[in-house]
Design a protein around this motif. Structure first.
Motif, PDB file in Angstrom:
ATOM      1  N   GLU A 186       0.841  -1.185   0.000  1.00 14.54           N
ATOM      2  CA  GLU A 186       0.000   0.000   0.000  1.00 14.54           C
ATOM      3  C   GLU A 186       0.881   1.242   0.000  1.00 14.54           C
ATOM      4  OE1 GLU A 186      -4.123  -1.028   2.283  1.00 14.54           O
ATOM      5  OE2 GLU A 186      -2.366  -0.569   3.512  1.00 14.54           O
ATOM      6  N   ALA A 187       0.243   2.356  -0.391  1.00 10.58           N
ATOM      7  CA  ALA A 187       0.918   3.651  -0.357  1.00 10.58           C
ATOM      8  C   ALA A 187       0.080   4.581   0.512  1.00 10.58           C
ATOM      9  CB  ALA A 187       1.082   4.199  -1.763  1.00 10.58           C
ATOM     10  N   LEU A 188       0.762   5.312   1.377  1.00  9.74           N
ATOM     11  CA  LEU A 188       0.088   6.251   2.297  1.00  9.74           C
ATOM     12  C   LEU A 188       0.259   7.655   1.745  1.00  9.74           C
ATOM     13  CD1 LEU A 188      -1.378   6.738   5.003  1.00  9.74           C
ATOM     14  CD2 LEU A 188       0.889   6.983   6.045  1.00  9.74           C
ATOM     15  N   VAL A 189      -0.846   8.324   1.550  1.00 13.46           N
ATOM     16  CA  VAL A 189      -0.811   9.673   0.993  1.00 13.46           C
ATOM     17  C   VAL A 189      -1.252  10.630   2.095  1.00 13.46           C
ATOM     18  CG1 VAL A 189      -1.660  11.210  -0.802  1.00 13.46           C
ATOM     19  CG2 VAL A 189      -1.368   8.760  -1.279  1.00 13.46           C
ATOM     20  N   VAL A 190      -0.332  11.571   2.440  1.00 12.99           N
ATOM     21  CA  VAL A 190      -0.638  12.583   3.465  1.00 12.99           C
ATOM     22  C   VAL A 190      -0.742  13.921   2.760  1.00 12.99           C
ATOM     23  CG1 VAL A 190       0.119  13.717   5.570  1.00 12.99           C
ATOM     24  CG2 VAL A 190       0.611  11.282   5.215  1.00 12.99           C
ATOM     25  N   LYS A 215       2.020  17.325  -0.680  1.00 10.88           N
ATOM     26  CA  LYS A 215       1.601  15.931  -0.487  1.00 10.88           C
ATOM     27  C   LYS A 215       2.859  15.110  -0.294  1.00 10.88           C
ATOM     28  CE  LYS A 215      -2.316  16.479  -3.610  1.00 10.88           C
ATOM     29  NZ  LYS A 215      -1.987  17.860  -4.020  1.00 10.88           N
ATOM     30  N   SER A 216       2.691  14.110   0.581  1.00 11.93           N
ATOM     31  CA  SER A 216       3.787  13.177   0.795  1.00 11.93           C
ATOM     32  C   SER A 216       3.277  11.763   0.576  1.00 11.93           C
ATOM     33  CB  SER A 216       4.369  13.324   2.209  1.00 11.93           C
ATOM     34  OG  SER A 216       3.368  13.018   3.187  1.00 11.93           O
ATOM     35  N   TYR A 217       4.182  10.931  -0.040  1.00  7.38           N
ATOM     36  CA  TYR A 217       3.790   9.550  -0.363  1.00  7.38           C
ATOM     37  C   TYR A 217       4.757   8.624   0.371  1.00  7.38           C
ATOM     38  CZ  TYR A 217       1.585  12.069  -4.206  1.00  7.38           C
ATOM     39  OH  TYR A 217       0.838  12.960  -4.938  1.00  7.38           O
ATOM     40  N   LEU A 240       4.739   9.159 -10.950  1.00  2.00           N
ATOM     41  CA  LEU A 240       3.677   8.302 -11.483  1.00  2.00           C
ATOM     42  C   LEU A 240       2.682   7.909 -10.390  1.00  2.00           C
ATOM     43  CD1 LEU A 240       5.867   6.025 -13.800  1.00  2.00           C
ATOM     44  CD2 LEU A 240       4.454   7.985 -14.448  1.00  2.00           C
ATOM     45  N   LEU A 241       3.183   7.747  -9.181  1.00  3.12           N
ATOM     46  CA  LEU A 241       2.274   7.463  -8.073  1.00  3.12           C
ATOM     47  C   LEU A 241       1.325   8.640  -7.841  1.00  3.12           C
ATOM     48  CD1 LEU A 241       1.389   5.583  -5.778  1.00  3.12           C
ATOM     49  CD2 LEU A 241       3.219   6.566  -4.360  1.00  3.12           C
ATOM     50  N   GLY A 242       1.843   9.863  -8.034  1.00  5.15           N
ATOM     51  CA  GLY A 242       0.981  11.032  -7.918  1.00  5.15           C
ATOM     52  C   GLY A 242      -0.106  11.029  -8.971  1.00  5.15           C
ATOM     53  N   TYR A 243       0.288  10.571 -10.268  1.00  4.12           N
ATOM     54  CA  TYR A 243      -0.741  10.463 -11.311  1.00  4.12           C
ATOM     55  C   TYR A 243      -1.808   9.449 -10.908  1.00  4.12           C
ATOM     56  CZ  TYR A 243       2.510  12.920 -14.414  1.00  4.12           C
ATOM     57  OH  TYR A 243       3.350  13.852 -14.981  1.00  4.12           O
ATOM     58  N   ASP A 247      -1.030   4.894 -22.548  1.00  3.10           N
ATOM     59  CA  ASP A 247      -2.273   5.456 -21.991  1.00  3.10           C
ATOM     60  C   ASP A 247      -2.444   5.108 -20.520  1.00  3.10           C
ATOM     61  OD1 ASP A 247      -2.828   6.607 -24.383  1.00  3.10           O
ATOM     62  OD2 ASP A 247      -4.203   5.026 -25.066  1.00  3.10           O
ATOM     63  N   VAL A 248      -2.213   3.822 -20.228  1.00  2.00           N
ATOM     64  CA  VAL A 248      -2.382   3.454 -18.811  1.00  2.00           C
ATOM     65  C   VAL A 248      -1.233   3.982 -17.976  1.00  2.00           C
ATOM     66  CG1 VAL A 248      -3.783   1.427 -19.343  1.00  2.00           C
ATOM     67  CG2 VAL A 248      -1.298   1.194 -19.210  1.00  2.00           C
ATOM     68  N   GLY A 249      -0.076   4.217 -18.628  1.00  2.37           N
ATOM     69  CA  GLY A 249       1.049   4.781 -17.892  1.00  2.37           C
ATOM     70  C   GLY A 249       0.759   6.195 -17.427  1.00  2.37           C
ATOM     71  N   ARG A 250       0.014   6.951 -18.222  1.00  4.85           N
ATOM     72  CA  ARG A 250      -0.363   8.299 -17.784  1.00  4.85           C
ATOM     73  C   ARG A 250      -1.337   8.255 -16.608  1.00  4.85           C
ATOM     74  NH1 ARG A 250       0.175   9.330 -23.414  1.00  4.85           N
ATOM     75  NH2 ARG A 250      -1.996   8.736 -23.795  1.00  4.85           N
ATOM     76  N   MET A 251      -1.910   7.073 -16.358  1.00  2.00           N
ATOM     77  CA  MET A 251      -2.764   6.897 -15.177  1.00  2.00           C
ATOM     78  C   MET A 251      -1.953   6.396 -13.988  1.00  2.00           C
ATOM     79  SD  MET A 251      -6.002   4.963 -16.878  1.00  2.00           S
ATOM     80  CE  MET A 251      -6.815   5.556 -18.349  1.00  2.00           C
ATOM     81  N   GLY A 252      -0.644   6.230 -14.172  1.00  2.00           N
ATOM     82  CA  GLY A 252       0.184   5.715 -13.092  1.00  2.00           C
ATOM     83  C   GLY A 252       0.091   4.215 -12.954  1.00  2.00           C
ATOM     84  N   ILE A 253      -0.408   3.539 -13.997  1.00  2.00           N
ATOM     85  CA  ILE A 253      -0.592   2.094 -13.986  1.00  2.00           C
ATOM     86  C   ILE A 253       0.471   1.459 -14.899  1.00  2.00           C
ATOM     87  CG2 ILE A 253      -2.162   0.192 -14.427  1.00  2.00           C
ATOM     88  CD1 ILE A 253      -2.986   1.999 -12.078  1.00  2.00           C
TER      89      ILE A 253
END
Length: 428
Positions: free
Chosen positions: A11-15, A25-27, A83-86, A141-147
């Motif tokens: 998981e990733a925690l977004v603050v 924002k911090s990840y 990319l995680l931000g995307y 395309d999916v890469g621009r979604m961070g996938i």
């Protein structure tokens, strides 16, 4: 005040949020983060792999054949901060099902668009290439979604018009044909290999036989060489024995010859002494009397020779004297005869033709004598003629031919003399 929040590696925690209205924002992935009460917000997004099964039904290919394709895709949210931000912008606050739905629709859209550019054979026969093509087209395309698309494979391809089954049948037939060809080729290769093995076996056997024959030939040659060497040694020994025997025989013969030479020398010495004695005896008994007799004969011959010389000289003087006398006589007779001939020539010259005729007439008896000389040795002449007057005619013919012969020999024409005209031509 605030709280400390932790997340696992999946998981990733977004603050988000801070004092003074900050939008920082911090990840945090697999760690912890501090969050203030009231002024910060804490959210989580899954990083686990999500399995999708995109399916396109009755999609027409480039040849217009409607097929249904089912695939399997493995995707996840990328952990790179940007990319995680995307991904947080797109999917934060959504459930996993909603995230799958968005990604699935994107993949199905790309899958449908790619199916329209390929043929059924390309899709069916090279699924890995088809899947790689879909992943390459959909990845941006999916890469621009961070996938991130971890994998994409084609699970199933089928159609409702049995197009693929027909391809399968033809493929099966081709495979069966290839199998039959393979069996035939295998049998052919097996036959060829068997023939090659037999040939190799025959070659090996031939080589073995050849080596045996070579070994046997070498053995025979060695035996022949040994026999030849033995025979050579025997022949050399025999020749050496014969040579030594010949040398010994030669020595014996030389000694015999030396003995014969000594004997011959002695005999020659004896014979020389005998010859000397015989010579002395001959000188005493033969030579001395012979020399005396020869001297006597020589003196007698000299005397006889002298006598003959004196006699010959006297005879020569006599002949000389007689010859001189006869020469004087002949000279006188010749001068008289020449004077007579001179006078006779002058007379002939004076009388001319009559003189020549007289000279011829004087010579005719001598000519007749010489012609009749062979007849003088004839005892009897018989003339055979049936007519008595024929003999007279032959005589008259001979007399008529006489002047012609004399004229041919001397140039004197006797036919002009009256007496001869009457003799040669009685009728006149």
């Amino acid at each position: 005040m605030g709280n400390c929040h932790t997340v696992g590696p999946n998981e990733a925690l977004v603050v988000s949020g801070a004092c003074c209205g900050s939008d920082e924002k911090s990840y945090t992935v697999g760690g912890w983060a501090w969050a203030w009460w009231l002024i910060t917000d804490i959210q989580k997004i899954t990083l686990e792999i999500m399995t999708l099964q995109p399916k396109c039904e009755d999609v027409e290919t480039a040849e217009g054949v409607a097929i249904t394709v089912t695939g399997v895709a493995q995707v996840k949210v990328m952990t790179d901060k940007e990319l995680l931000g995307y991904a947080c912008e797109q999917f934060l606050g959504k459930t996993v099902a909603e995230i799958k739905s968005v990604i699935l629709q994107t993949l199905e859209g790309h899958l449908r668009s790619i199916l329209g550019t390929l043929t059924v054979e390309q899709i069916y026969q090279d699924r890995d290439q088809f899947a790689r093509l879909v992943r390459e087209v959909a990845a941006p395309d999916v890469g621009r979604m961070g996938i991130e698309i971890l994998s994409f494979t084609i699970k199933d391809v089928y159609d409702k018009v049995e197009y693929l089954s027909s391809l399968g049948k033809s493929q099966t037939a081709a495979v069966q044909r290839d199998a039959d060809i393979g069996v035939a080729e295998a049998e052919r290769d097996a036959g060829i290999r068997e023939a090659e093995c037999k040939r190799e076996m025959m070659d090996v056997k031939f080589q073995a036989d050849t080596k045996m024959a070579d070994s046997k030939r070498e053995l025979e040659m060695q035996k022949a060489a040994f026999n030849q060497e033995v025979n050579t040694k025997k022949a050399e020994s025999q020749l050496a024995y014969e040579l030594q025997a010949a040398k010994e025989q030669q020595k014996i013969r030389l000694e015999e010859i030396e003995i014969e030479v000594v004997q011959r020398k002695k005999q020659i010495s004896i014979e020389e002494k005998e010859i000397m004695r015989t010579d002395k005896e001959l000188i005493a008994t033969v030579r001395r009397p012979a020399e005396a007799e020869a001297y006597k004969m020589q003196q007698l011959a000299e005397a006889q020779k002298m006598k003959k010389v004196l006699t010959a000289q006297a005879e020569a003087e006599k002949i000389k004297r007689i010859g001189e006398a006869e020469a004087g006589s002949i000279e006188a007779v010749g001068k008289a005869e020449a004077q007579r001939m001179k006078l006779k020539a002058e007379a002939y010259q004076q009388y001319g033709e009559a003189a020549k005729t007289a000279l011829v007439l004087e010579a005719l008896p001598k000519i007749a004598e010489k012609v009749a000389a062979p007849l003088s040795r004839t005892n009897e002449i018989v003339i055979l003629s049936g007519d008595g007057g024929r003999v007279t005619g032959e005589v008259n013919r001979l007399l008529a031919e006489l002047p012609v012969s004399v004229n041919a020999l001397t140039g004197v024409d006797l036919s002009k003399i009256p007496l001869l005209q009457k003799m040669t031509n009685p009728q006149a």
